[in-house]
Design an enzyme around this catalytic site. Sequence first.
Site, PDB file in Angstrom:
ATOM      1  N   HIS A 133      39.885  16.365   0.959  1.00  0.00           N
ATOM      2  CA  HIS A 133      39.682  15.587   2.115  1.00  0.00           C
ATOM      3  C   HIS A 133      38.332  15.680   2.555  1.00  0.00           C
ATOM      4  O   HIS A 133      37.818  16.760   2.793  1.00  0.00           O
ATOM      5  CB  HIS A 133      40.766  15.907   3.182  1.00  0.00           C
ATOM      6  CG  HIS A 133      40.288  15.305   4.575  1.00  0.00           C
ATOM      7  ND1 HIS A 133      39.841  16.204   5.385  1.00  0.00           N
ATOM      8  CD2 HIS A 133      40.692  14.279   5.422  1.00  0.00           C
ATOM      9  CE1 HIS A 133      39.467  15.500   6.615  1.00  0.00           C
ATOM     10  NE2 HIS A 133      39.780  14.239   6.340  1.00  0.00           N
ATOM     11  N   ASN A 135      35.657  13.746   5.736  1.00  0.00           N
ATOM     12  CA  ASN A 135      35.347  12.559   6.700  1.00  0.00           C
ATOM     13  C   ASN A 135      34.191  13.002   7.372  1.00  0.00           C
ATOM     14  O   ASN A 135      33.953  13.914   7.945  1.00  0.00           O
ATOM     15  CB  ASN A 135      36.547  11.922   7.443  1.00  0.00           C
ATOM     16  CG  ASN A 135      36.788  12.854   8.545  1.00  0.00           C
ATOM     17  OD1 ASN A 135      36.183  12.995   9.569  1.00  0.00           O
ATOM     18  ND2 ASN A 135      37.882  13.910   8.593  1.00  0.00           N
ATOM     19  N   GLY A 280      44.710   0.032  16.651  1.00  0.00           N
ATOM     20  CA  GLY A 280      45.203  -1.305  16.042  1.00  0.00           C
ATOM     21  C   GLY A 280      44.278  -1.347  14.495  1.00  0.00           C
ATOM     22  O   GLY A 280      44.129  -2.650  14.261  1.00  0.00           O
TER      23      GLY A 280
END
Length: 297
Positions: A133, A135, A280
Amino acid sequence: MSEDLSQEKARASAWFRELRDTIVAAFEGLEDSHSEGPFADQPAGRFEVTETKRSAEDGSDAGGGLMSVMRGGRVFEKVGVNVSTVYGTLGERAQNAMAARKGIPGMKEDPRFWASGISLVAHMQNPHCPAVHMNTRMFWTPHAWWFGGGSDLNPCLEYDEDTAHFHAVQKAHCDQHGEAHYPRLKAWADEYFFVPHRGRARGVGGIFLDDHCTGDWEADFSFIQDIGRAFLPAYQPLVEKRRGDDFGEAEKDAQLVHRGLYAEYNLVYDRGTKFGLETGHDANAVLMSLPPLAKWV
């Protein structure tokens, strides 16, 4: 109050896209060069690229990005490399979480935000190859700005020499900005990527930081760039070394069980997952990190 930082935001967003392009090309190169061993007779995998959009509550544009996913390749069973730049106003739930966790005053009065970053998760065909992973991101509000991110290795079959290499490369890149950084970021990753309900770490660690803001944007941006630059030299040699190893049913079973642990962490604890869903962003992009197959015992 935080400065607008319009030019700095644009530079950060462009860097995350550049890093994405570099990693995508390297991963497709790993697919092309895998010519011997398990899965070598399959077609080389390629990323499918989809634009993602975030809409404000009134339907107006609120940014988006690229979701790049490769499935069923020779080396990668599923890997996603996403970039996004989103903006707008934080909903009440996200406002409260941000104010509580980061101690930022004034969020209710002015809940505007801007965020950009790259997020990568790789699940491998060969269980000898470690999942990974990575980021890195920049976040801005009218009240504060900061960088965050890191990378961590998640093997189901652990090799001490692989762990040592991964950490050594991370340390070398961190040390360019001061030798105090790596021990702190390593300890932070060990704490952050711990799965409390299992009483164990998600993997063998790496580096992690959040809320990184010294007040010197150029220095902090340079640091987060080097954290991103560390990823490929830390990870790619491990894949090249392990992708041709033979394996059996026991090794594949261990991989699927470990993926279950990974899924539990991402759904229950991961802050990025929570933030993406609360603001969202495209749910498929947010949940890209989940493995294609997993099992629980």
